[in-house]
Design an enzyme around this catalytic site. Structure first.
Site, PDB file in Angstrom:
ATOM      1  N   LYS A   1       6.920  89.845  44.736  1.00  0.00           N
ATOM      2  CA  LYS A   1       7.652  88.793  45.450  1.00  0.00           C
ATOM      3  C   LYS A   1       8.624  89.449  46.425  1.00  0.00           C
ATOM      4  O   LYS A   1       9.296  90.437  46.084  1.00  0.00           O
ATOM      5  CB  LYS A   1       8.436  87.924  44.448  1.00  0.00           C
ATOM      6  CG  LYS A   1       9.439  86.975  45.086  1.00  0.00           C
ATOM      7  CD  LYS A   1       8.775  85.922  45.969  1.00  0.00           C
ATOM      8  CE  LYS A   1       9.813  85.065  46.717  1.00  0.00           C
ATOM      9  NZ  LYS A   1       9.161  84.157  47.706  1.00  0.00           N
TER      10      LYS A   1
ATOM     11  N   CYS B   1       9.891  84.886  56.587  1.00  0.00           N
ATOM     12  CA  CYS B   1      10.222  83.830  55.639  1.00  0.00           C
ATOM     13  C   CYS B   1      10.785  82.640  56.412  1.00  0.00           C
ATOM     14  O   CYS B   1      11.778  82.767  57.130  1.00  0.00           O
ATOM     15  CB  CYS B   1      11.242  84.292  54.603  1.00  0.00           C
ATOM     16  SG  CYS B   1      11.633  82.962  53.439  1.00  0.00           S
TER      17      CYS B   1
END
Ligand SMILES: O=C(O)c1[nH]c(=O)[nH]c(=O)c1I
Length: 310
Positions: free
Chosen positions: A45, A128
């Protein structure tokens, strides 16, 4: 059939892996990818220097067209994933993803990784879309150039970038002009299509809570954009910069199409989230079947060989 690829001197015996963010938050999830038949690697992650809870409320939803998410970069910290990667990198080459909220955060994390015993590959996430108030760095070509310039003054391990999808040919030209100036090992394209919005028909509300329901789109809806970004960057990037194709993989033909457009490795997000780690063996066998139909016995025979009609 040979379905292998190499990046930065690492040979991947299987070309499938998870997309960062999916099935890679904890040691338990990471172990399942590490042990999954058909998965050649894993990515952790995206990490920040310190642990983050991420966005509050319902932050993921599946829908007919794929998925929408606004997780908000929840993660257990760089140290957690760095420790996992170092402990498991003997098995197969692993990817460590980082997503700093500032240039300094990114450089600080790269310095820590450089000083560590990690000997895998780093995926610098420049895309992101879900941290409120934070733009996607990959759309800022000057800042992207600045971060890479500073990173390569000290970072010597294999480094790649996770890119947002581009939708203008001029932007393919511009990001490629930046990336070709650096000794990158790979690019991973695409991240989710940022800031989509989906409606829950029962309640007439947004599907997810954060940011008024705006979130990154993945799954089937992302496939044409993923193919275009893999193809557009393959046509423009130095051949030494390999490509991880991500977006819209549901079956073996989707894997085949990303390879045809130029992908060396293929990562799976939404469909992994929906099906679990058995998806890798299914996709591997479906790809083999597709290759047999086309009389290919090695992915190298058709990688990047998409033909046009003109
Ligand atoms: O919301 C997230 O955590 C997230 N979600 C995405 O779809 N892509 C990303 O790179 C990230 I860092």
């Amino acid at each position: 059939t040979t379905m292998t690829a190499s990046i930065a001197g690492f040979t991947f015996d299987d070309i499938l892996l998870n997309a960062a963010g999916v099935y890679c938050q904890t040691t338990e999830e990471l172990d399942q990818i590490l042990e999954a038949p058909g998965a050649g690697s894993l990515v952790t992650k995206s990490a920040t220097p310190m642990e983050r809870p991420g966005n509050p409320g319902v932050r993921y939803a599946d829908m007919a067209l794929g998925s929408i998410n606004s997780m908000g970069l929840p993660n257990l910290s760089l140290d957690y994933y760095l420790e996992y990667a170092i402990a498991h990198q003997a098995d197969k080459p692993l990817f460590l993803s980082i997503a700093g909220l500032s240039k300094d955060d990114n450089l600080q994390m790269l310095r820590e990784i450089q000083a560590s015993d990690f000997n895998g590959l780093v995926e610098l996430n420049l895309s992101c879309p879900n941290v409120p108030g934070k733009p996607q760095t990959g759309y800022d070509f000057d800042t992207t150039r600045q971060i890479l310039t500073e990173a390569f003054t000290f970072f010597k391990k294999p480094l790649g970038v996770k890119l947002p999808p581009y939708f203008d040919i001029a932007h393919f030209d511009m990001i490629a002009a930046v990336l070709n100036d650096f000794p990158l090992a790979f690019v991973n394209t695409i991240n989710s299509i940022g800031n989509g919005l989906m409606v829950n028909p029962d309640t007439d509300t947004a599907m997810i809570a954060p940011k008024g329901g705006f979130g990154g789109l993945g799954g089937a809806i992302a496939k044409p954009t993923a193919l275009a970004n893999v193809r557009g960057l393959r046509q423009r990037l130095n051949p030494e910069i390999k490509i991880i194709g991500t977006g819209g993989v549901k079956d073996g033909r989707d894997v085949y199409d990303l390879i045809l457009c130029g992908a060396d490795l293929v990562s799976v997000g939404t469909t992994l989230h929906q099906e679990g780690p058995t998806v890798f063996n299914r996709l591997k066998h479906e790809l083999e079947t597709e290759m047999k139909v086309k009389a290919y016995d090695d992915v190298a025979q058709f990688r990047g060989q998409l033909q046009t009609l003109d």
